[in-house]
Design a protein around this motif. Structure first.
Motif, PDB file in Angstrom:
ATOM      1  N   GLU A 346       0.809  -1.215   0.000  1.00  0.00           N
ATOM      2  CA  GLU A 346       0.000   0.000   0.000  1.00  0.00           C
ATOM      3  C   GLU A 346       0.841   1.264   0.000  1.00  0.00           C
ATOM      4  OE1 GLU A 346      -0.480  -2.736   1.642  1.00  0.00           O
ATOM      5  OE2 GLU A 346      -2.560  -3.028   2.266  1.00  0.00           O
ATOM      6  N   ALA A 347       2.067   1.181   0.523  1.00  0.00           N
ATOM      7  CA  ALA A 347       2.941   2.354   0.582  1.00  0.00           C
ATOM      8  C   ALA A 347       3.561   2.674  -0.768  1.00  0.00           C
ATOM      9  CB  ALA A 347       4.045   2.140   1.624  1.00  0.00           C
ATOM     10  N   ARG A 348       3.370   1.809  -1.755  1.00  0.00           N
ATOM     11  CA  ARG A 348       3.951   1.997  -3.083  1.00  0.00           C
ATOM     12  C   ARG A 348       2.826   2.160  -4.111  1.00  0.00           C
ATOM     13  NH1 ARG A 348       6.669  -1.979  -5.242  1.00  0.00           N
ATOM     14  NH2 ARG A 348       8.599  -0.948  -5.806  1.00  0.00           N
ATOM     15  N   ASP A 349       1.779   2.895  -3.743  1.00  0.00           N
ATOM     16  CA  ASP A 349       0.541   2.909  -4.520  1.00  0.00           C
ATOM     17  C   ASP A 349       0.721   3.245  -6.000  1.00  0.00           C
ATOM     18  OD1 ASP A 349       1.122   5.578  -3.936  1.00  0.00           O
ATOM     19  OD2 ASP A 349      -0.774   5.973  -2.908  1.00  0.00           O
ATOM     20  N   GLY A 350       1.284   4.395  -6.320  1.00  0.00           N
ATOM     21  CA  GLY A 350       1.430   4.789  -7.711  1.00  0.00           C
ATOM     22  C   GLY A 350       2.382   3.925  -8.495  1.00  0.00           C
ATOM     23  N   ALA A 351       3.238   3.187  -7.790  1.00  0.00           N
ATOM     24  CA  ALA A 351       4.222   2.330  -8.453  1.00  0.00           C
ATOM     25  C   ALA A 351       3.650   0.988  -8.870  1.00  0.00           C
ATOM     26  CB  ALA A 351       5.426   2.107  -7.532  1.00  0.00           C
ATOM     27  N   GLY A 352       2.460   0.598  -8.308  1.00  0.00           N
ATOM     28  CA  GLY A 352       1.946  -0.690  -8.746  1.00  0.00           C
ATOM     29  C   GLY A 352       0.938  -1.370  -7.865  1.00  0.00           C
ATOM     30  N   ILE A 353      -0.027  -0.638  -7.314  1.00  0.00           N
ATOM     31  CA  ILE A 353      -0.958  -1.259  -6.363  1.00  0.00           C
ATOM     32  C   ILE A 353      -2.342  -1.508  -6.940  1.00  0.00           C
ATOM     33  CG2 ILE A 353      -1.837   0.893  -5.399  1.00  0.00           C
ATOM     34  CD1 ILE A 353      -1.853  -0.411  -2.669  1.00  0.00           C
ATOM     35  N   LEU A 354      -2.669  -0.986  -8.112  1.00  0.00           N
ATOM     36  CA  LEU A 354      -4.020  -1.152  -8.642  1.00  0.00           C
ATOM     37  C   LEU A 354      -4.337  -2.615  -8.955  1.00  0.00           C
ATOM     38  CD1 LEU A 354      -4.621   1.796 -11.130  1.00  0.00           C
ATOM     39  CD2 LEU A 354      -5.597   1.481  -8.854  1.00  0.00           C
ATOM     40  N   ALA A 355      -5.593  -2.974  -8.724  1.00  0.00           N
ATOM     41  CA  ALA A 355      -6.119  -4.274  -9.139  1.00  0.00           C
ATOM     42  C   ALA A 355      -7.362  -4.020  -9.974  1.00  0.00           C
ATOM     43  CB  ALA A 355      -6.467  -5.128  -7.919  1.00  0.00           C
ATOM     44  N   CYS A 356      -7.603  -4.890 -10.949  1.00  0.00           N
ATOM     45  CA  CYS A 356      -8.791  -4.752 -11.794  1.00  0.00           C
ATOM     46  C   CYS A 356      -8.982  -6.034 -12.581  1.00  0.00           C
ATOM     47  CB  CYS A 356      -8.658  -3.556 -12.744  1.00  0.00           C
ATOM     48  SG  CYS A 356      -7.351  -3.726 -13.987  1.00  0.00           S
ATOM     49  N   THR A 357     -10.073  -6.116 -13.314  1.00  0.00           N
ATOM     50  CA  THR A 357     -10.273  -7.239 -14.220  1.00  0.00           C
ATOM     51  C   THR A 357      -9.480  -6.988 -15.500  1.00  0.00           C
ATOM     52  OG1 THR A 357     -12.184  -6.268 -15.335  1.00  0.00           O
ATOM     53  CG2 THR A 357     -12.615  -7.538 -13.327  1.00  0.00           C
ATOM     54  N   ALA A 358      -9.135  -8.058 -16.192  1.00  0.00           N
ATOM     55  CA  ALA A 358      -8.438  -7.907 -17.477  1.00  0.00           C
ATOM     56  C   ALA A 358      -9.333  -7.166 -18.473  1.00  0.00           C
ATOM     57  CB  ALA A 358      -8.041  -9.272 -18.023  1.00  0.00           C
ATOM     58  N   ALA A 359     -10.631  -7.417 -18.405  1.00  0.00           N
ATOM     59  CA  ALA A 359     -11.564  -6.742 -19.317  1.00  0.00           C
ATOM     60  C   ALA A 359     -11.565  -5.239 -19.081  1.00  0.00           C
ATOM     61  CB  ALA A 359     -12.971  -7.303 -19.134  1.00  0.00           C
ATOM     62  N   ASP A 360     -11.541  -4.825 -17.817  1.00  0.00           N
ATOM     63  CA  ASP A 360     -11.527  -3.395 -17.528  1.00  0.00           C
ATOM     64  C   ASP A 360     -10.210  -2.750 -17.950  1.00  0.00           C
ATOM     65  OD1 ASP A 360     -14.057  -2.859 -16.715  1.00  0.00           O
ATOM     66  OD2 ASP A 360     -13.613  -2.663 -14.579  1.00  0.00           O
ATOM     67  N   TYR A 361      -9.111  -3.494 -17.887  1.00  0.00           N
ATOM     68  CA  TYR A 361      -7.860  -2.901 -18.369  1.00  0.00           C
ATOM     69  C   TYR A 361      -7.932  -2.685 -19.879  1.00  0.00           C
ATOM     70  CZ  TYR A 361      -3.218  -1.115 -17.760  1.00  0.00           C
ATOM     71  OH  TYR A 361      -2.141  -0.249 -17.704  1.00  0.00           O
ATOM     72  N   CYS A 362      -8.581  -3.596 -20.576  1.00  0.00           N
ATOM     73  CA  CYS A 362      -8.787  -3.382 -22.013  1.00  0.00           C
ATOM     74  C   CYS A 362      -9.666  -2.157 -22.255  1.00  0.00           C
ATOM     75  CB  CYS A 362      -9.422  -4.616 -22.644  1.00  0.00           C
ATOM     76  SG  CYS A 362      -8.262  -5.930 -23.043  1.00  0.00           S
ATOM     77  N   ARG A 363     -10.675  -1.982 -21.439  1.00  0.00           N
ATOM     78  CA  ARG A 363     -11.534  -0.792 -21.584  1.00  0.00           C
ATOM     79  C   ARG A 363     -10.721   0.486 -21.358  1.00  0.00           C
ATOM     80  NH1 ARG A 363     -15.079  -4.424 -18.604  1.00  0.00           N
ATOM     81  NH2 ARG A 363     -16.678  -5.200 -20.047  1.00  0.00           N
ATOM     82  N   PHE A 364      -9.806   0.438 -20.390  1.00  0.00           N
ATOM     83  CA  PHE A 364      -8.916   1.583 -20.180  1.00  0.00           C
ATOM     84  C   PHE A 364      -8.104   1.844 -21.442  1.00  0.00           C
ATOM     85  CE2 PHE A 364      -4.526   2.849 -19.155  1.00  0.00           C
ATOM     86  CZ  PHE A 364      -4.760   4.144 -18.693  1.00  0.00           C
ATOM     87  N   LEU A 365      -7.564   0.779 -22.045  1.00  0.00           N
ATOM     88  CA  LEU A 365      -6.751   0.932 -23.249  1.00  0.00           C
ATOM     89  C   LEU A 365      -7.572   1.436 -24.438  1.00  0.00           C
ATOM     90  CD1 LEU A 365      -4.592  -2.333 -23.036  1.00  0.00           C
ATOM     91  CD2 LEU A 365      -3.860  -0.005 -22.490  1.00  0.00           C
ATOM     92  N   GLU A 366      -8.862   1.206 -24.430  1.00  0.00           N
ATOM     93  CA  GLU A 366      -9.722   1.732 -25.489  1.00  0.00           C
ATOM     94  C   GLU A 366      -9.909   3.247 -25.359  1.00  0.00           C
ATOM     95  OE1 GLU A 366     -11.027   0.384 -28.118  1.00  0.00           O
ATOM     96  OE2 GLU A 366     -10.640  -1.760 -27.790  1.00  0.00           O
ATOM     97  N   SER A 367      -9.746   3.770 -24.144  1.00  0.00           N
ATOM     98  CA  SER A 367      -9.974   5.194 -23.887  1.00  0.00           C
ATOM     99  C   SER A 367      -8.700   6.016 -23.761  1.00  0.00           C
ATOM    100  CB  SER A 367     -10.804   5.369 -22.607  1.00  0.00           C
ATOM    101  OG  SER A 367     -12.078   4.792 -22.745  1.00  0.00           O
ATOM    102  N   TYR A 368      -7.601   5.360 -23.363  1.00  0.00           N
ATOM    103  CA  TYR A 368      -6.342   6.072 -23.128  1.00  0.00           C
ATOM    104  C   TYR A 368      -5.178   5.291 -23.730  1.00  0.00           C
ATOM    105  CZ  TYR A 368      -9.005   8.729 -19.678  1.00  0.00           C
ATOM    106  OH  TYR A 368      -9.946   9.529 -19.060  1.00  0.00           O
ATOM    107  N   SER A 369      -4.162   6.018 -24.150  1.00  0.00           N
ATOM    108  CA  SER A 369      -2.942   5.366 -24.632  1.00  0.00           C
ATOM    109  C   SER A 369      -2.122   4.909 -23.435  1.00  0.00           C
ATOM    110  CB  SER A 369      -2.121   6.346 -25.473  1.00  0.00           C
ATOM    111  OG  SER A 369      -1.529   7.334 -24.637  1.00  0.00           O
ATOM    112  N   VAL A 370      -1.083   4.110 -23.692  1.00  0.00           N
ATOM    113  CA  VAL A 370      -0.258   3.615 -22.595  1.00  0.00           C
ATOM    114  C   VAL A 370       0.631   4.705 -22.001  1.00  0.00           C
ATOM    115  CG1 VAL A 370      -0.239   1.204 -23.311  1.00  0.00           C
ATOM    116  CG2 VAL A 370       1.515   2.768 -24.200  1.00  0.00           C
ATOM    117  N   ILE A 371       0.595   5.912 -22.564  1.00  0.00           N
ATOM    118  CA  ILE A 371       1.275   7.043 -21.930  1.00  0.00           C
ATOM    119  C   ILE A 371       0.252   8.033 -21.368  1.00  0.00           C
ATOM    120  CG2 ILE A 371       3.430   6.854 -23.215  1.00  0.00           C
ATOM    121  CD1 ILE A 371       2.456   9.136 -25.009  1.00  0.00           C
TER     122      ILE A 371
END
Length: 439
Positions: A346-371
């Motif tokens: 939890e102390a390293r939140d921005g570095a890698g703490i998010l959890a989600c479904t693989a489907a929702d990560y694809c939805r993120f990629l549909e709306s935003y680039s990897v940068i």
């Protein structure tokens, strides 16, 4: 407590097999036993069993040579790979790819890609994987492979959340850029001033180059910190000691303040060096500027735009995780229910703490680039990202043909991240043969 102060106050008798260690700058010595090392630091043990980590850069040339010899011996030992502290999987038995459970919505053209994922799991002994693929705004494939428990009894189902490790960073980028778009933050703003870091006692006498680190430098991994030089101090075991807190009580603020005591490795903007610390700072900036908790702001902006309702913060201890998040395969969680990591996730939140479904990560990629840029309607994007954390290997990709995919595994190889590229190569090779059939 800083390393030199720690060395100065340790007046302990030599433990068995101990040797003298010397701090190069001060000449201070301590008798301690070698435990382990990596390219940046060495872990030592003193009488009574207390262990601590020291950056190799602080030690004498003789000590550095001793550590190099130890590392060379480990690399030369065939059994070394099986005795890593972080990952032990002796009890995972996957006899063949065909034994791995698979469920969920499948696109008929992607059978060979599923086969590649299952073959990879069987080869590496991975117990759970989620895989989703989308194209031009439509989710075409949402699959779950393996099992929902460490006993490998209950088949995993789609919709389970998994920690995405450093694939958190593109999401943080997107959140920062919403603040740019709203005129609440500028890329050239100085991080030290935005965060009012001068209020903390750790800032007294800190590296003057802190005053030159901009928000854009943090986004670009050009803030001045190089983990290959000074180590990735975001999980440094000195942090609890400095702030007199238990490991499980560490917060991102502790990590931020600890970083004020570290010298920069190069001038801000001079070059690129991958930096977890910079992304912990970026989340603090999001909270400071927005006046909201990170997840509250994320759900009100990026998640709302991308329709990614599953995004949440993961927890170190399995008992504290939200409903719907799966298990992670590494010692000591596997096969236990708790996760006493040597650092606080939890102390390293921005570095890698998010959890989600693989489907929702694809939805993120549909709306935003990897940068982190908002995608233009009809635009074509190309990019990839990966994540590595104890118990996690994760990859994602945006392709010019409009295909996006995300794959998350609940295991990695020790403390390494080589599996990410191995998996990407296997999936891309299988996908190349069928991509034209994706509609």
């Amino acid at each position: 407590m800083k390393v030199h102060a720690f060395l100065a106050t340790l007046l302990l008798a030599s433990p068995l097999l101990a040797r003298p260690w010397t701090e190069a700058a001060s000449g201070r010595k301590i008798e301690a036993e070698y435990v382990s090392a990596d390219a940046q630091s060495v872990t030592l043990s003193v009488k009574g069993g207390k262990t601590f980590k020291i950056e190799l850069a602080r030690l004498s040339a003789e000590d550095k040579a001793f550590v190099r010899q130890k590392l060379s011996a480990v690399r030369a030992t065939p059994a070394a790979k099986a005795t890593r502290i972080e990952d032990r999987f002796e009890d995972i038995q996957i006899k063949a790819a065909g034994d791995i459970s698979v469920s969920g919505e499948a696109h008929p053209a992607l059978g060979s890609v599923d086969d590649a994922v299952r073959a990879f799991m069987a080869e590496k002994g991975i117990g759970a994987v989620t895989f989703a693929l989308s194209k031009d705004g439509k989710l075409l494939h949402d699959r779950a492979f393996g099992w929902a428990d460490a006993d490998l009894k209950t088949p995993l189902q789609p919709g389970v959340k998994m920690r995405v490790a450093s694939m958190t960073k593109p999401v943080v980028m997107a959140a920062i850029k919403t603040l740019f778009d709203a005129g609440k933050l500028k890329p050239e703003d100085i991080a030290f001033k935005v965060l009012d870091l001068g209020q903390y006692k750790e800032s007294k006498g800190c590296d003057e180059r802190w005053q030159k680190v901009t928000v854009q430098h943090l986004l670009d991994h050009k803030g001045g910190w190089d983990r290959d030089v000074s180590g990735d101090f975001t999980s440094d075991r000195e942090i609890p000691e400095m702030f007199r807190v238990k490991t499980e009580d560490q917060t991102p603020e502790h990590v931020m303040r600890y970083g004020l005591t570290k010298r920069l490795d190069f001038d801000p903007g001079e070059r690129y060096a991958y930096c977890n610390y910079g992304y912990i700072l970026l989340v603090r900036i999001i909270e400071k500027v927005s006046g909201q908790k990170f997840m509250d702001y994320l759900h009100a902006t990026v998640c709302k735009e991308a329709k990614t309702l599953s995004f949440s913060l993961s927890s170190t201890d399995a008992r504290d995780r939200q409903s719907g998040e799966t298990w992670y395969c590494y010692a000591p969680e596997y096969p236990r229910k708790t996760v006493p990591l040597p650092f606080r996730t939890e102390a390293r939140d921005g570095a890698g703490i998010l959890a989600c479904t693989a489907a929702d990560y694809c939805r993120f990629l549909e709306s935003y680039s990897v940068i982190g840029n908002a995608r233009r309607p009809g635009g074509r994007y190309r990019g990839a990202f990966s994540g590595s954390h104890p118990g996690v290997s994760a990859i994602c990709s945006q392709r010019e043909d409009g295909i996006n995919y995300a794959i998350i595994c609940n295991r990695r190889e020790g403390s390494k991240s080589e599996w990410n590229e191995e998996l990407r190569k296997a999936v891309d090779a299988a996908l190349a043969k069928v991509a034209a059939d994706m509609k």
